[in-house]
Design an enzyme around this catalytic site. Structure first.
Site, PDB file in Angstrom:
ATOM      1  N   GLY A  19     -31.445 -43.866   6.975  1.00  0.00           N
ATOM      2  CA  GLY A  19     -31.779 -42.524   5.763  1.00  0.00           C
ATOM      3  C   GLY A  19     -30.127 -42.788   5.391  1.00  0.00           C
ATOM      4  N   GLY A  21     -27.807 -41.085   1.683  1.00  0.00           N
ATOM      5  CA  GLY A  21     -27.996 -40.669   0.533  1.00  0.00           C
ATOM      6  C   GLY A  21     -26.709 -39.922   0.090  1.00  0.00           C
ATOM      7  N   GLY A  22     -26.062 -39.559  -1.014  1.00  0.00           N
ATOM      8  CA  GLY A  22     -25.154 -38.594  -1.049  1.00  0.00           C
ATOM      9  C   GLY A  22     -23.575 -39.855  -0.538  1.00  0.00           C
ATOM     10  N   PHE A  23     -22.928 -39.025   0.001  1.00  0.00           N
ATOM     11  CA  PHE A  23     -21.862 -39.620   0.113  1.00  0.00           C
ATOM     12  C   PHE A  23     -21.779 -40.077   1.533  1.00  0.00           C
ATOM     13  CE2 PHE A  23     -20.989 -35.740  -1.295  1.00  0.00           C
ATOM     14  CZ  PHE A  23     -21.101 -35.117  -0.411  1.00  0.00           C
ATOM     15  N   LYS A  41     -24.426 -40.546  11.747  1.00  0.00           N
ATOM     16  CA  LYS A  41     -24.451 -40.416  10.629  1.00  0.00           C
ATOM     17  C   LYS A  41     -23.052 -40.364   9.930  1.00  0.00           C
ATOM     18  CE  LYS A  41     -25.139 -36.158   7.272  1.00  0.00           C
ATOM     19  NZ  LYS A  41     -25.476 -34.006   7.603  1.00  0.00           N
ATOM     20  N   ASP A 133     -30.132 -24.017   3.619  1.00  0.00           N
ATOM     21  CA  ASP A 133     -31.443 -25.518   3.268  1.00  0.00           C
ATOM     22  C   ASP A 133     -31.990 -25.817   3.837  1.00  0.00           C
ATOM     23  OD1 ASP A 133     -29.562 -28.298   1.621  1.00  0.00           O
ATOM     24  OD2 ASP A 133     -31.623 -27.267   1.298  1.00  0.00           O
TER      25      ASP A 133
END
Ligand SMILES: Cn1cc(Br)cc1C(=O)Nc1[nH]nc2c1CN(C(=O)N[C@H](CN1CCCC1)c1ccccc1)C21CC1
Length: 348
Positions: A19, A21-23, A41, A133
């Protein structure tokens, strides 16, 4: 980068990226001592910039949240360039992809999943947090078809308790409650119920309630502010009623999590209300796992118990938690002696 990975490679074998995404990116990995798969992560501190504070918030939240339907944090490793979060691995990927791959889910399957989401959120609220979220992309499916909530980067723990108003406009627009879109002060638990309503609609209908074809942000906002979504004719009356109670534009008219726990729709086919208490309390440690650690590390049980109870989220925390997870899945809780830690040739 390899110098920066030196510490994490002491404890884990790293595999492919699953995965990004973003930073941040997420890599599949294996914990050498227990042989358990984990998801790491990896966040680039430089790219994070001033978002570093929200990461610290996410880490603190995850350290305090130990629950069967929340993606578990095992280990935190900070280096000069990166922050590595070692988290629970879910082999089913994101709930979002699960739903889209099946077009939509049956009412029974939706109910089984939704009960787990309600369990997770009721627990998060009981700890004084609001997730803020909730969306199918932030819910993972594990190999036993259980859901695990993740991505606590936007969660809040308002001072003075969860019923204190919040103001920060955050979360994903399409899932944000009307009061958040309007920039009004809002109650975290109330906006989480709205997002759960959007998630339930997506489970049952396979599509998002408010972004019909022409999903320009403004048309989505107008539909959200009017609570306007279309009801497929095949939806059962009891499902329609529950969606109506959750997608109330006025937050004071919206159903509460407390009432969801034993709501008729959630109880159909079940004899018990949703169990939201955790199966994994941070204060009660598992005797068997402590014993295994004390043999392996050649330390007394008391020493091991004291070390774990500090919850430093270091290698000791990770090994304890992964042993506990193995035990919960009926696997033997043996630790591999160092000479057996040959790098796994293939991933089973
Ligand atoms: C995609 N996939 C396919 C299989 Br098979 C397993 C997976 C998978 O991702 N499994 C998995 N297990 N544990 C995790 C994951 C993904 N994952 C995640 O934390 N995934 C999130 C996904 N968010 C959804 C919306 C924005 C980002 C993520 C956050 C930052 C960068 C990349 C991904 C964790 C670590 C908790």
């Amino acid at each position: 980068a390899s110098a920066d990975y030196q510490e994490v490679l002491q404890y884990y074998d790293l595999y492919e990226t699953i995965g990004s995404g973003g930073f941040a990116k997420v890599k599949l990995a294996r914990h050498l001592l227990t042989g358990e798969k984990v998801a790491i992560k990896i966040m680039d501190k430089l790219a994070l910039g001033d978002s570093l504070s929200s990461i610290k918030l996410e880490i603190d939240a995850m350290k305090n949240l130990s629950h069967q339907h929340i993606c578990r944090l095992y280990h935190v490793i900070e280096t000069s360039k990166n922050i590595f979060l070692v988290l629970e691995y879910c082999s089913g990927g994101e709930l979002y992809n699960y739903i889209t791959s099946k077009c939509r889910l049956s009412e029974e399957r939706s109910r089984a999943f939704f009960r787990q989401i309600v369990s997770a959120i009721a627990y998060v609220h009981s700890q004084g947090y609001a997730h803020r979220d909730i969306k199918p992309e932030n819910v993972l499916v594990d190999e036993e078809h259980n859901l695990k909530l993740t991505d606590f980067g936007l969660c809040a723990k308002p001072k003075g308790g969860l019923d204190k108003p919040l103001h920060t406009r955050c979360g994903s627009p399409a899932y944000a409650a009307p009061e958040v879109i309007q920039g009004k002060a809002y109650i975290g638990s109330e906006v989480d119920v709205w997002s759960m309503g959007v998630l339930l609609y997506t489970l049952l209908c396979g599509v998002h309630p408010f972004d019909a074809g022409d999903n320009t942000t403004m048309s989505v906002y107008r539909r959200v502010l009017n609570g306007e979504y279309n009801i497929p004719e095949w939806l059962s009356p009891s499902s329609m009623l529950l969606l109506n109670q959750m997608l109330q534009v006025d937050p004071k008219k919206r159903i509460t999590v407390k009432h969801l726990l034993h709501h008729p729709w959630l109880m159909e086919g079940y004899s018990r209300a949703v169990k939201w208490q955790t199966d994994y309390p941070l204060v009660q440690l598992d005797e068997e796992c402590i014993a295994e650690l004390s043999v392996f590390y050649k330390q007394s049980k008391e020493t091991i118990l004291d070390l774990i109870s500090e919850w430093k989220y270091d290698e000791m925390s990770a090994t304890y938690l992964l042993l506990q997870s193995k035990k919960a899945r009926g696997k033997p809780i043996r630790l591999r002696a160092p000479y057996l830690m040959g790098h796994a040739s293939t991933m089973q």
